[in-house]
Design a protein around this motif. Structure first.
Motif, PDB file in Angstrom:
ATOM      1  N   ASP A  14       0.805  -1.227   0.000  1.00  0.00           N
ATOM      2  CA  ASP A  14       0.000   0.000   0.000  1.00  0.00           C
ATOM      3  C   ASP A  14       0.837   1.275   0.000  1.00  0.00           C
ATOM      4  N   ARG A  61     -10.145   1.401   1.764  1.00  0.00           N
ATOM      5  CA  ARG A  61     -10.099   0.977   0.368  1.00  0.00           C
ATOM      6  C   ARG A  61     -11.495   1.006  -0.243  1.00  0.00           C
ATOM      7  N   ASP A  64      -9.717  -1.956  -4.967  1.00  0.00           N
ATOM      8  CA  ASP A  64      -8.264  -2.057  -4.778  1.00  0.00           C
ATOM      9  C   ASP A  64      -7.603  -0.709  -4.521  1.00  0.00           C
ATOM     10  N   VAL A  66      -6.620   2.621  -2.555  1.00  0.00           N
ATOM     11  CA  VAL A  66      -6.499   3.224  -1.230  1.00  0.00           C
ATOM     12  C   VAL A  66      -7.060   4.629  -1.324  1.00  0.00           C
TER      13      VAL A  66
END
Length: 165
Positions: A14, A61, A64, A66
Motif C-alpha cells: 500500500d 479501500r 483495490d 487506497v
C-alpha cells in the motif's frame, strides 16, 4: 451494485498509494497556510515505507484503491500520536475519516497499550478540528509545526475510543 469502503491494516504493497494519496490530500492544507513545505508534502516515499513497516497504519479501500489512511505510534509516556489522517477529496464527508480514526485508536489501545490519544491540527483547519471534536478530542494546548504552522493539540483518553463508534 456499488462497492463498500473497507478499513484494514496497511501493508508494504500500500505504500506507494498512501504516498500519492497523502500528496493529493494535503494540497488543500498547504494552500490554506500558503506553505507547500508542510511535512506530508515533503515526506519521502522511503519514509512512508518505514512508517508502514513500524507504525500502526490503516487504510480505507474502495475496491483495490487506497482512498484514505491514518498513522499512529505510541510514545514512551503511553500517549498515542495519531497523524496524517487523509481521505481522498472526492470521498470526504462520508465518515471515512472517523472510521479510520476508530480503527487506529482501537489498535493503538488494544495492541500497543496506549492510554491517551493525541493529535495535532493546523489552527485554520476547521473541518479537521470539527471532526476531531465530534469524536471526543479536546484541545489541550498549542504548538508550532516544524514547518512553522501553528497547531492545535487535542487529546482524549484511550478508554473513550469506543464512544466514537
Amino acid at each position: 451494485m456499488g462497492m463498500s469502503v473497507t478499513i484494514s491494516a496497511a501493508t508494504e504493497r500500500d505504500t506507494e498509494q498512501i504516498f500519492r494519496l497523502q500528496y493529493l490530500c494535503f494540497q488543500s492544507e498547504a494552500a490554506l497556510y500558503g506553505n507547500y513545505r508542510i511535512d506530508p508534502l515533503v515526506q519521502s516515499l522511503e519514509s512512508v515505507r518505514q512508517e508502514v513497516a513500524a507504525d500502526c497504519v490503516f487504510v480505507a479501500r474502495l475496491g483495490d484503491e487506497v482512498i484514505g489512511s491514518v498513522r499512529g505510534t505510541v510514545t514512551g509516556d503511553g500517549a498515542a500520536s495519531i497523524g496524517k489522517l487523509c481521505v481522498h477529496p472526492r470521498l470526504q464527508g462520508h465518515g471515512i475519516g472517523a472510521r479510520l480514526l476508530r480503527a487506529a485508536e482501537a489498535a493503538l489501545a488494544e495492541e500497543r497499550g496506549a492510554t491517551t490519544f493525541r493529535l495535532r491540527a493546523g489552527h485554520r483547519s476547521e473541518g479537521n478540528l470539527r471532526l476531531y471534536r465530534r469524536v471526543g478530542y479536546q484541545t489541550v494546548g498549542t504548538s508550532e509545526g516544524e514547518d512553522g504552522v501553528p497547531m492545535i493539540v487535542l487529546e482524549k483518553p484511550a478508554g473513550a475510543y469506543a464512544a466514537t463508534a
